[in-house]
Design a protein around this motif. Sequence first.
Motif, PDB file in Angstrom:
ATOM      1  N   TYR A  25      62.131  33.219 150.746  1.00 37.46           N
ATOM      2  CA  TYR A  25      62.345  32.237 149.471  1.00 37.46           C
ATOM      3  C   TYR A  25      63.654  32.341 148.779  1.00 37.46           C
ATOM      4  O   TYR A  25      64.039  32.350 148.203  1.00 37.46           O
ATOM      5  CB  TYR A  25      61.344  32.320 148.953  1.00 37.46           C
ATOM      6  CG  TYR A  25      60.047  31.307 149.424  1.00 37.46           C
ATOM      7  CD1 TYR A  25      59.815  29.806 149.613  1.00 37.46           C
ATOM      8  CD2 TYR A  25      59.090  31.938 149.983  1.00 37.46           C
ATOM      9  CE1 TYR A  25      58.859  29.555 150.528  1.00 37.46           C
ATOM     10  CE2 TYR A  25      57.936  31.247 150.599  1.00 37.46           C
ATOM     11  CZ  TYR A  25      57.656  29.702 150.948  1.00 37.46           C
ATOM     12  OH  TYR A  25      56.768  28.796 151.562  1.00 37.46           O
ATOM     13  N   LEU A  26      63.671  34.000 148.315  1.00 35.32           N
ATOM     14  CA  LEU A  26      64.136  34.363 147.837  1.00 35.32           C
ATOM     15  C   LEU A  26      65.903  34.167 148.072  1.00 35.32           C
ATOM     16  O   LEU A  26      66.806  33.483 146.818  1.00 35.32           O
ATOM     17  CB  LEU A  26      64.311  36.119 147.797  1.00 35.32           C
ATOM     18  CG  LEU A  26      65.778  36.849 147.203  1.00 35.32           C
ATOM     19  CD1 LEU A  26      65.053  36.799 145.861  1.00 35.32           C
ATOM     20  CD2 LEU A  26      65.666  38.334 147.734  1.00 35.32           C
ATOM     21  N   SER A  27      66.296  33.778 149.080  1.00 37.24           N
ATOM     22  CA  SER A  27      68.120  33.530 149.382  1.00 37.24           C
ATOM     23  C   SER A  27      68.040  32.195 148.707  1.00 37.24           C
ATOM     24  O   SER A  27      69.154  31.886 148.909  1.00 37.24           O
ATOM     25  CB  SER A  27      68.460  33.980 150.845  1.00 37.24           C
ATOM     26  OG  SER A  27      67.014  32.977 151.304  1.00 37.24           O
ATOM     27  N   GLN A  28      67.110  31.358 148.473  1.00 39.41           N
ATOM     28  CA  GLN A  28      67.279  30.033 148.456  1.00 39.41           C
ATOM     29  C   GLN A  28      66.707  29.619 146.614  1.00 39.41           C
ATOM     30  O   GLN A  28      67.483  28.261 146.183  1.00 39.41           O
ATOM     31  CB  GLN A  28      66.032  29.562 148.769  1.00 39.41           C
ATOM     32  CG  GLN A  28      65.874  29.039 150.635  1.00 39.41           C
ATOM     33  CD  GLN A  28      64.878  28.019 151.334  1.00 39.41           C
ATOM     34  OE1 GLN A  28      64.724  27.117 150.396  1.00 39.41           O
ATOM     35  NE2 GLN A  28      63.870  28.544 151.829  1.00 39.41           N
ATOM     36  N   ALA A 169      77.754  33.901 153.449  1.00 39.64           N
ATOM     37  CA  ALA A 169      76.733  34.432 153.090  1.00 39.64           C
ATOM     38  C   ALA A 169      76.046  33.063 151.919  1.00 39.64           C
ATOM     39  O   ALA A 169      75.200  33.399 150.706  1.00 39.64           O
ATOM     40  CB  ALA A 169      77.375  35.080 151.190  1.00 39.64           C
ATOM     41  N   ALA A 170      75.920  32.337 152.609  1.00 41.18           N
ATOM     42  CA  ALA A 170      75.107  30.980 152.483  1.00 41.18           C
ATOM     43  C   ALA A 170      73.485  31.564 153.728  1.00 41.18           C
ATOM     44  O   ALA A 170      73.159  30.233 154.777  1.00 41.18           O
ATOM     45  CB  ALA A 170      75.546  30.202 152.216  1.00 41.18           C
ATOM     46  N   LEU A 171      72.923  32.322 154.057  1.00 37.21           N
ATOM     47  CA  LEU A 171      71.935  32.567 154.983  1.00 37.21           C
ATOM     48  C   LEU A 171      70.719  31.991 154.224  1.00 37.21           C
ATOM     49  O   LEU A 171      69.935  32.653 154.199  1.00 37.21           O
ATOM     50  CB  LEU A 171      71.868  33.377 155.422  1.00 37.21           C
ATOM     51  CG  LEU A 171      71.276  34.012 156.748  1.00 37.21           C
ATOM     52  CD1 LEU A 171      71.884  33.037 157.725  1.00 37.21           C
ATOM     53  CD2 LEU A 171      71.073  34.600 157.466  1.00 37.21           C
ATOM     54  N   HIS A 172      70.649  30.405 153.933  1.00 42.24           N
ATOM     55  CA  HIS A 172      69.524  30.014 153.477  1.00 42.24           C
ATOM     56  C   HIS A 172      69.853  28.849 153.743  1.00 42.24           C
ATOM     57  O   HIS A 172      70.140  28.331 154.500  1.00 42.24           O
ATOM     58  CB  HIS A 172      68.901  30.066 151.814  1.00 42.24           C
ATOM     59  CG  HIS A 172      70.321  28.965 150.996  1.00 42.24           C
ATOM     60  ND1 HIS A 172      71.029  27.588 151.567  1.00 42.24           N
ATOM     61  CD2 HIS A 172      71.665  29.656 151.185  1.00 42.24           C
ATOM     62  CE1 HIS A 172      71.545  27.238 150.934  1.00 42.24           C
ATOM     63  NE2 HIS A 172      71.667  28.160 150.364  1.00 42.24           N
TER      64      HIS A 172
END
Length: 329
Positions: A25-28, A169-172
């Motif tokens: 969840y963190l990356s989102q 940098a968008a690995l969600h």
Amino acid sequence: MKLEKSDKHLLFSETYLPDIFFSEYLSQVPGDYLKVYLYIYFLSKHNKDIKLNDLSKKLSLPLKTINDSLKFLEENNYIIKKPSGYIIVDLQEVTLHKLYSPNLQLSPEKIKENSNNQSRAKAIEHINNKYFQGIMGPSWYNDIDLWFKKYNFDEQVMIALFDYCFNRAALHKNYVQTVAEAWGLNKIQTWADLDLYYQKQEKINKIKKTIAKKLGKHSGLTQYEEAYIEKWVFDYGYEFDIIEIALKRTTFKSNPTFEYINNIITDWHDRNLKTPNEVLEFLEKRSKQVKDIKKLEKQVSKSSFSQRKYDNLDFLYANNTDKEGEVNG
């Protein structure tokens, strides 16, 4: 809003976050929204009311950001709104339900057990090790398995998908899903398909930059203007050399629009003109036709004027004859 109180003194208490939060969840969560989530997660242990204005001051965030954060967290099922406040959702429980939803999700172990394709298993392991440091969240396995099935990606394309998102940098999941959907719509299944797609994207981006420069659009093109260019290149199959001919014709207009340029290029396409020579030949013929028409119109106008002049003289002569007749009479 109401918050539950911890039995421990603040100095000795701890705020526990499950590992699933960091892996899934963190990356989102956007930065300021994450700040709000972590603080209300911490406050959920204390049985006190907290006002949004106080939360805004405590976190040094505008009140609008606080409201937007709560809205985001609610919409994405991090919190549940109640009349008296909010409930912090148990993310472990949510993830567990996702993993064991019938006919939709499988555990990472089950996916590997059922996989008859060793190269696919190796691709998933490569993704886990390279982009998640070996601790990829369980639901990622399910998503990867579904993307393999839905888009028919081969292993190289799946790895390239994660590499593309990681480098931006968008690995969600939302972003990865969006890119996967775009690749699927472009019928990318193999590495050769992806390579061709990259070539097309490089080509169209180069053409867009050149057109923007030619037209003096230093701030860049709008989404709608880019859509016109994509139509000319992908749908009509035109290279820049043909598009440039249309651009040069905008010098006749004070404020040419993309719609004006599009009308010119669409007309050429409808006439089945495929090369610069065919376009130039058509323009030359049309220019000659316009000149011929103007010449003809000029001749007709001159002829009409002469005829009117002759008719007027004849009328005067007729009047003079009558007057002479009267005199002679």
